[in-house]
Design a protein around this motif. Structure first.
Motif, PDB file in Angstrom:
ATOM      1  N   ALA A  78       0.601  -1.097  -0.054  1.00 59.39           N
ATOM      2  CA  ALA A  78      -0.046  -0.062  -0.045  1.00 59.39           C
ATOM      3  C   ALA A  78       0.886   1.260  -0.005  1.00 59.39           C
ATOM      4  CB  ALA A  78      -0.916   0.052   1.364  1.00 59.39           C
ATOM      5  N   HIS A  79       1.934   1.323   0.743  1.00 58.50           N
ATOM      6  CA  HIS A  79       2.889   2.346   1.093  1.00 58.50           C
ATOM      7  C   HIS A  79       3.370   2.597  -0.474  1.00 58.50           C
ATOM      8  CE1 HIS A  79       6.049   4.934   2.411  1.00 58.50           C
ATOM      9  NE2 HIS A  79       6.796   4.212   1.446  1.00 58.50           N
ATOM     10  N   HIS A  80       3.925   1.670  -1.228  1.00 64.88           N
ATOM     11  CA  HIS A  80       4.666   1.819  -2.523  1.00 64.88           C
ATOM     12  C   HIS A  80       3.474   2.620  -3.540  1.00 64.88           C
ATOM     13  CE1 HIS A  80       7.663   1.056  -5.546  1.00 64.88           C
ATOM     14  NE2 HIS A  80       6.625   0.831  -6.382  1.00 64.88           N
ATOM     15  N   LYS A  81       2.460   1.903  -3.513  1.00 62.94           N
ATOM     16  CA  LYS A  81       1.305   2.557  -4.341  1.00 62.94           C
ATOM     17  C   LYS A  81       1.168   3.868  -4.067  1.00 62.94           C
ATOM     18  CE  LYS A  81      -3.221   1.529  -6.349  1.00 62.94           C
ATOM     19  NZ  LYS A  81      -4.329   0.608  -6.139  1.00 62.94           N
ATOM     20  N   ALA A  82       0.809   4.164  -2.713  1.00 62.52           N
ATOM     21  CA  ALA A  82       0.702   5.412  -2.599  1.00 62.52           C
ATOM     22  C   ALA A  82       1.728   6.645  -2.707  1.00 62.52           C
ATOM     23  CB  ALA A  82       0.313   5.704  -1.051  1.00 62.52           C
ATOM     24  N   THR A  83       3.109   6.060  -2.633  1.00 66.21           N
ATOM     25  CA  THR A  83       3.924   7.220  -2.698  1.00 66.21           C
ATOM     26  C   THR A  83       4.699   7.072  -3.927  1.00 66.21           C
ATOM     27  OG1 THR A  83       4.734   6.390  -0.352  1.00 66.21           O
ATOM     28  CG2 THR A  83       6.547   7.507  -1.484  1.00 66.21           C
ATOM     29  N   TYR A  84       4.774   6.123  -4.929  1.00 65.06           N
ATOM     30  CA  TYR A  84       5.484   5.989  -6.206  1.00 65.06           C
ATOM     31  C   TYR A  84       4.689   5.550  -7.280  1.00 65.06           C
ATOM     32  CZ  TYR A  84       9.362   5.782  -2.940  1.00 65.06           C
ATOM     33  OH  TYR A  84      10.266   5.884  -1.831  1.00 65.06           O
ATOM     34  N   GLY A  85       3.506   5.311  -7.076  1.00 65.09           N
ATOM     35  CA  GLY A  85       2.559   4.813  -7.891  1.00 65.09           C
ATOM     36  C   GLY A  85       2.505   3.219  -8.390  1.00 65.09           C
ATOM     37  N   GLN A  86       1.442   2.784  -9.068  1.00 66.33           N
ATOM     38  CA  GLN A  86       1.432   1.331  -9.402  1.00 66.33           C
ATOM     39  C   GLN A  86       2.696   0.979 -10.447  1.00 66.33           C
ATOM     40  OE1 GLN A  86      -2.496   0.121 -10.024  1.00 66.33           O
ATOM     41  NE2 GLN A  86      -2.357   0.455 -12.228  1.00 66.33           N
ATOM     42  N   ASP A  87       2.817   2.100 -11.301  1.00 62.18           N
ATOM     43  CA  ASP A  87       3.748   1.741 -12.344  1.00 62.18           C
ATOM     44  C   ASP A  87       5.117   1.813 -12.105  1.00 62.18           C
ATOM     45  OD1 ASP A  87       1.472   1.446 -14.240  1.00 62.18           O
ATOM     46  OD2 ASP A  87       1.510   3.432 -14.656  1.00 62.18           O
ATOM     47  N   ALA A  88       5.328   2.145 -10.827  1.00 64.20           N
ATOM     48  CA  ALA A  88       6.929   2.313 -10.401  1.00 64.20           C
ATOM     49  C   ALA A  88       7.518   1.069 -10.031  1.00 64.20           C
ATOM     50  CB  ALA A  88       7.061   3.407  -9.244  1.00 64.20           C
ATOM     51  N   GLY A  89       8.581   0.505 -10.886  1.00 57.14           N
ATOM     52  CA  GLY A  89       9.005  -0.955 -10.262  1.00 57.14           C
ATOM     53  C   GLY A  89      10.232  -0.615  -9.235  1.00 57.14           C
ATOM     54  N   TYR A  90      10.535  -1.659  -8.578  1.00 60.93           N
ATOM     55  CA  TYR A  90      11.472  -1.931  -7.625  1.00 60.93           C
ATOM     56  C   TYR A  90      12.909  -1.510  -8.256  1.00 60.93           C
ATOM     57  CZ  TYR A  90      14.724  -3.092  -3.895  1.00 60.93           C
ATOM     58  OH  TYR A  90      15.749  -3.035  -3.005  1.00 60.93           O
ATOM     59  N   ASP A  91      12.983  -1.894  -9.538  1.00 60.26           N
ATOM     60  CA  ASP A  91      14.308  -1.520 -10.222  1.00 60.26           C
ATOM     61  C   ASP A  91      14.483  -0.213 -10.589  1.00 60.26           C
ATOM     62  OD1 ASP A  91      15.185  -4.247  -9.909  1.00 60.26           O
ATOM     63  OD2 ASP A  91      15.007  -4.834 -12.374  1.00 60.26           O
ATOM     64  N   ASP A  92      13.474   0.540 -10.426  1.00 61.00           N
ATOM     65  CA  ASP A  92      13.736   2.208 -10.537  1.00 61.00           C
ATOM     66  C   ASP A  92      14.551   2.555  -9.314  1.00 61.00           C
ATOM     67  OD1 ASP A  92      12.164   2.032 -12.646  1.00 61.00           O
ATOM     68  OD2 ASP A  92      10.280   2.694 -11.447  1.00 61.00           O
ATOM     69  N   PHE A  93      14.563   2.065  -8.183  1.00 59.43           N
ATOM     70  CA  PHE A  93      15.407   2.379  -7.132  1.00 59.43           C
ATOM     71  C   PHE A  93      16.911   2.049  -7.239  1.00 59.43           C
ATOM     72  CE2 PHE A  93      11.400   1.296  -4.390  1.00 59.43           C
ATOM     73  CZ  PHE A  93      10.920   2.613  -4.588  1.00 59.43           C
ATOM     74  N   LEU A  94      17.227   0.895  -8.227  1.00 56.21           N
ATOM     75  CA  LEU A  94      18.493   0.824  -8.511  1.00 56.21           C
ATOM     76  C   LEU A  94      19.080   1.703  -9.220  1.00 56.21           C
ATOM     77  CD1 LEU A  94      17.457  -2.223  -7.802  1.00 56.21           C
ATOM     78  CD2 LEU A  94      18.822  -2.930  -9.738  1.00 56.21           C
ATOM     79  N   ARG A  95      18.324   2.455 -10.258  1.00 54.80           N
ATOM     80  CA  ARG A  95      18.936   3.632 -10.981  1.00 54.80           C
ATOM     81  C   ARG A  95      18.742   4.901 -10.004  1.00 54.80           C
ATOM     82  NH1 ARG A  95      15.670   0.252 -13.947  1.00 54.80           N
ATOM     83  NH2 ARG A  95      16.883  -0.650 -15.770  1.00 54.80           N
ATOM     84  N   GLN A  96      17.981   5.066  -9.279  1.00 51.45           N
ATOM     85  CA  GLN A  96      17.957   6.357  -8.387  1.00 51.45           C
ATOM     86  C   GLN A  96      19.024   6.265  -7.147  1.00 51.45           C
ATOM     87  OE1 GLN A  96      14.011   6.252  -6.964  1.00 51.45           O
ATOM     88  NE2 GLN A  96      13.146   6.272  -9.099  1.00 51.45           N
ATOM     89  N   TRP A  97      19.652   5.080  -6.880  1.00 50.54           N
ATOM     90  CA  TRP A  97      20.493   5.088  -5.793  1.00 50.54           C
ATOM     91  C   TRP A  97      22.108   5.548  -6.401  1.00 50.54           C
ATOM     92  CZ3 TRP A  97      23.161  -0.253  -3.966  1.00 50.54           C
ATOM     93  CH2 TRP A  97      24.029   0.232  -2.686  1.00 50.54           C
ATOM     94  N   LYS A  98      22.237   6.832  -5.700  1.00 49.95           N
ATOM     95  CA  LYS A  98      23.525   7.403  -6.005  1.00 49.95           C
ATOM     96  C   LYS A  98      24.832   7.500  -5.157  1.00 49.95           C
ATOM     97  CE  LYS A  98      21.297   8.504  -9.807  1.00 49.95           C
ATOM     98  NZ  LYS A  98      21.712   8.010 -10.917  1.00 49.95           N
ATOM     99  N   ALA A  99      24.455   7.146  -3.957  1.00 46.44           N
ATOM    100  CA  ALA A  99      25.617   7.055  -2.834  1.00 46.44           C
ATOM    101  C   ALA A  99      26.517   8.248  -2.975  1.00 46.44           C
ATOM    102  CB  ALA A  99      26.306   5.825  -2.856  1.00 46.44           C
ATOM    103  N   ASP A 100      26.020   9.493  -3.265  1.00 49.84           N
ATOM    104  CA  ASP A 100      26.567  10.604  -3.656  1.00 49.84           C
ATOM    105  C   ASP A 100      27.560  11.185  -2.510  1.00 49.84           C
ATOM    106  OD1 ASP A 100      23.925  11.089  -3.293  1.00 49.84           O
ATOM    107  OD2 ASP A 100      24.304  13.140  -3.083  1.00 49.84           O
ATOM    108  N   LYS A 101      27.098  10.925  -1.434  1.00 48.21           N
ATOM    109  CA  LYS A 101      27.684  11.523  -0.122  1.00 48.21           C
ATOM    110  C   LYS A 101      28.643  10.425   0.617  1.00 48.21           C
ATOM    111  CE  LYS A 101      24.561  15.017   0.804  1.00 48.21           C
ATOM    112  NZ  LYS A 101      23.401  15.916   1.818  1.00 48.21           N
ATOM    113  N   PHE A 102      28.930   9.239  -0.003  1.00 43.00           N
ATOM    114  CA  PHE A 102      29.636   8.008   0.749  1.00 43.00           C
ATOM    115  C   PHE A 102      31.066   8.441   0.833  1.00 43.00           C
ATOM    116  CE2 PHE A 102      31.806   3.713  -0.202  1.00 43.00           C
ATOM    117  CZ  PHE A 102      31.993   3.537   0.855  1.00 43.00           C
ATOM    118  N   ASP A 103      31.409   8.330   2.115  1.00 42.24           N
ATOM    119  CA  ASP A 103      32.733   8.548   2.479  1.00 42.24           C
ATOM    120  C   ASP A 103      33.478   7.527   3.146  1.00 42.24           C
ATOM    121  OD1 ASP A 103      35.322   9.510   3.343  1.00 42.24           O
ATOM    122  OD2 ASP A 103      34.479  11.666   4.308  1.00 42.24           O
ATOM    123  N   PRO A 104      34.064   6.530   2.440  1.00 38.68           N
ATOM    124  CA  PRO A 104      34.354   5.317   3.460  1.00 38.68           C
ATOM    125  C   PRO A 104      35.401   5.554   4.395  1.00 38.68           C
ATOM    126  CG  PRO A 104      35.546   5.350   1.130  1.00 38.68           C
ATOM    127  CD  PRO A 104      34.302   6.534   0.951  1.00 38.68           C
TER     128      PRO A 104
END
Length: 719
Positions: A78-104
């Protein structure tokens, strides 16, 4: 004098063992690395595309977002549908994940400041996204999302400088929706339409062409100190075929002189969380109730989720005090703590998690000598005393850690290895403390003004005592009146220096017979153990009750007496008898509760379960003949769901129970019924009224809609 008995147990890696073969026997002979046994505290890191939505219901795992999302009607769906819509797939998160502030470097500094000595990074969770540059699959953080080899960067940071951290990989053997594993294409949970599985190749043999090659990439390309698998529950060991990779990993380390560790979830046999295979056990959100000589590591999040869950409020997180107490408790029982953090998608570590780690580090900076490089003692804690204490030992020093400030006096056991010259101090305070024995022989320490917080370590050392021996016994925990029990007493030198010869004596209550197979153990080298037969007979007229044997040990000028508890109990009339239950759920039959195994762990196949839900669920046993009954010991589950076994009835009858309804069953003619409102323990003892007899015993929940699960039921009576 009877000759001493000695069985040598060489210290790990004292000399190079032969090459390892991909067999159960060979791989299980691999010793636990000394560094793993000594380091005690590591950091688990769950970071993946699931860190983008970073959401789950409170009390759930946010890293299971995709799996929960695919369950219609679930909160995550229910959360996913309300937040991202039913057409948004999980693999969209793979592409949205940027880790741009990662400081090892910042991560590694935080881990060191926390006092951790190693970390385990989720190289790939069940979602299939690899955090390294995988040549096997394009479903990784180089080809998608961050565009970086996150594993390589973190491992490089950990291996800088002199105070290097040990670095390990978690690796999921299976992937939820990989078509090469499942045999079908993943689908949109709302529309049912097939969707792609981004980046992953289609292979003919998931294990041979995908999983095992990825494991070899991690081992050969990153030289990890730990391999920590997961997902092993999906298939038998014969499917995963991990033995060959593990053997190669061990042999590669052997050739380079490196010590490595493999978690039991890498599955060459059962892969149960408490299975004694490979190097260590892996209980999850659970702590052993007592010392387990088989090395173990407990993992958990600071809150409930491993992956970052923005839906977890501060009150769901353990306090710094609770985390320190947990570490102390785990170490006293031969465990390590693998404490998880869930970084945000951008690579920053949530401030609340960061602060908890820094608080643990501040405590360890003062008290770490009672944790690092220690081992467990004869017992983990001071049960029944006024203070909540845990013990560890290092060569000739015993550490007693009070989990709460004891006040003006700390009361410890009568069996502590002390004499008139013993010096007791509190870490962080320094000055020697005065102590004495009370009328019960217990050691009572006068404490200094309170210094520090969370837990308080008292250091106990005696001049000239360079090692403290550890004892354990395989003697049964109980004996019937007039019965005899036999076992072995094991005397171990857990220290790094040779221990002198030790004289042994055994005392028992009047009327008992207690004998040792040897009265002396010769000097023991580091890691060596002596095993001495022990036999005990109770008088025929003894009253069922707890009793204590006294094991006396004189090593050099130090004499100590260790209590060996032994309970006199009436025979267990239900052992191996026919048992039934109202229904069976999850292939967990009623017979499991009469097999004598009180482990209480679902993964080890030691618990029963009725259907779910079930109305007034019951379990019962036929003793085979009528007998005078004293009571029933009921063992609850230890892994989860213990709160279900409460508000129940224990009933005895000469005639079979024939009614499913609780009220009619307990009020039937000839039935003796006892109501238990509290949650059952491990065990919980339920006494029948004097004069109770019966052949049939039933346990039934008063709850109208709960399943019933039992670890063990032991009906006590006279045959």
């Amino acid at each position: 004098m009877v000759g001493s008995l000695l069985v040598a147990q060489p210290a790990a890696y004292a000399e190079a063992p032969p090459a390892y073969e991909p067999t159960t026997e060979s791989l299980n002979s691999h010793p636990v690395p000394r560094w793993f046994d000594n380091d005690k505290f590591g950091i688990f890191i769950h970071w993946g595309a699931y860190s983008v939505p970073a959401w789950g219901p409170r009390g759930s795992y946010a890293e299971w977002y995709w799996n929960y999302m695919n369950s219609p009607g679930s909160p995550t769906n229910a959360h996913h549908k309300a937040t991202y819509g039913q057409d948004a797939g999980y693999d969209d998160f793979l592409r949205q994940w940027k880790a741009d502030k990662f400081d090892p470097d910042d991560w590694v500094k935080l881990f060191k400041d926390a006092g951790a000595k190693y970390f385990v990074l989720t190289s790939k969770h069940h979602e299939g996204m690899a955090l390294w540059d995988s040549k096997v699959s394009g479903r990784d953080t180089v080809d998608l999302g961050p565009g970086r080899d996150l594993a390589k960067e973190l491992f490089a940071a950990a291996r800088k400088g002199e105070d290097k951290l040990k670095a390990g990989f978690y690796y999921s053997l299976y992937e939820w929706y990989n078509p090469s594993y499942t045999g079908r294409q993943p689908t949109n949970p709302y529309t049912g339409a097939q969707i792609p599985y981004a980046g992953a190749p289609v292979v003919g043999d998931y294990v041979k062409d995908y999983m095992l090659p990825q494991m070899r990439e991690l081992i050969d390309g990153y030289d990890p100190d730990i391999i920590w698998c997961d997902g092993q529950w999906e298939k038998p060991a014969s499917y995963w075929k991990t033995a060959g990779v593990i053997a190669d990993y061990y042999n590669k380390a052997l050739r380079s002189g490196k010590e490595v560790a493999v978690a039991n979830r890498c599955k060459i046999e059962t892969g149960n969380l408490d299975s004694p295979e490979l190097d260590f056990q892996t209980p999850e959100y659970a702590v052993k109730p007592d010392i387990d000589p088989v090395k173990w590591e407990s993992s958990r999040g600071i809150a409930h989720s491993y992956g970052y869950n923005q839906n977890e409020p501060e009150e769901d997180h353990l306090t710094s005090d609770q985390l320190v107490d947990s570490l102390v408790d785990i170490v006293s029982k031969n465990g390590n703590l693998l404490l998880d953090i869930g970084p945000k998608a951008d690579g920053t570590i949530p401030e609340l998690q960061r602060q908890r780690l820094l608080d643990m580090g501040a405590w360890l900076k003062v008290n770490g000598e009672a944790i690092y490089g220690t081992t467990y003692w004869n017992r983990a804690e001071e049960k029944g005393g006024p203070d909540d204490v845990r013990y560890t030992v290092k060569d000739g020093t015993l550490y007693a850690t009070a989990l709460k400030w004891p006040g003006e006096q700390l009361t410890l056991g009568a069996d502590l290895p002390v004499d008139h010259s013993t010096r007791i101090t509190m870490l962080g305070s320094g000055a020697p403390l005065t102590w004495s024995r009370d009328e019960q022989g217990r050691v009572v320490v006068n404490t200094p003004p309170e210094t520090g917080r969370h837990a308080y370590v008292f250091k106990i050392e005696t001049p000239g005592v360079r090692g403290l021996l550890r004892t354990s016994s395989s003697l049964a925990k109980e004996v019937a009146p007039g019965g005899t029990v036999s076992g072995e007493l094991t005397v171990t030198n857990p220290g790094t220096r040779q221990a002198p010869a030790t004289a042994l004596t055994l005392t028992a209550p009047q009327g008992w017979t207690a004998t040792l197979g040897a009265s002396r153990v010769r000097p023991l080298g580091p890691g060596e153990s002596a095993r001495v037969p022990i036999t005990v007979t109770a008088p025929a007229d003894v009253t069922p009750d707890p009793y204590t044997l006294g094991l006396g040990m004189r090593t050099g000028r130090m004499t100590t007496t260790t209590a060996l508890p032994l309970r006199v109990n009436l025979p267990n009339l239900s052992l191996g008898r026919p048992a039934t239950q109202k229904s069976t759920g999850y292939d967990a039959p009623a017979s499991r509760a009469v097999d004598g195994n009180t482990d209480g762990n679902w993964g080890a196949g030691t618990t029963t379960h009725t259907a779910e839900p079930e109305r007034q669920a019951w379990w019962q046993v036929d003793l085979g003949a009528s007998a005078p009954l004293d009571g029933v010991d009921v063992w609850n589950r230890l892994d989860c769901c213990a709160d279900r076994l409460k508000d129940f009835w224990v009933m005895a009858s000469e005639q079979p129970f024939t009614d499913d309804d609780l009220d009619r069953a307990r009020t039937a003619p000839g039935v003796t019924a006892v109501h238990v409102e509290a949650q059952a323990g491990s065990p919980g003892t339920v006494k029948f009224p004097a004069g109770t007899t019966g052949r049939y015993v039933r346990i039934q929940l008063a709850s109208p809609s709960n399943p019933l699960s039992l670890a063990e039921v032991q009906v006590r009576g006279r045959q």
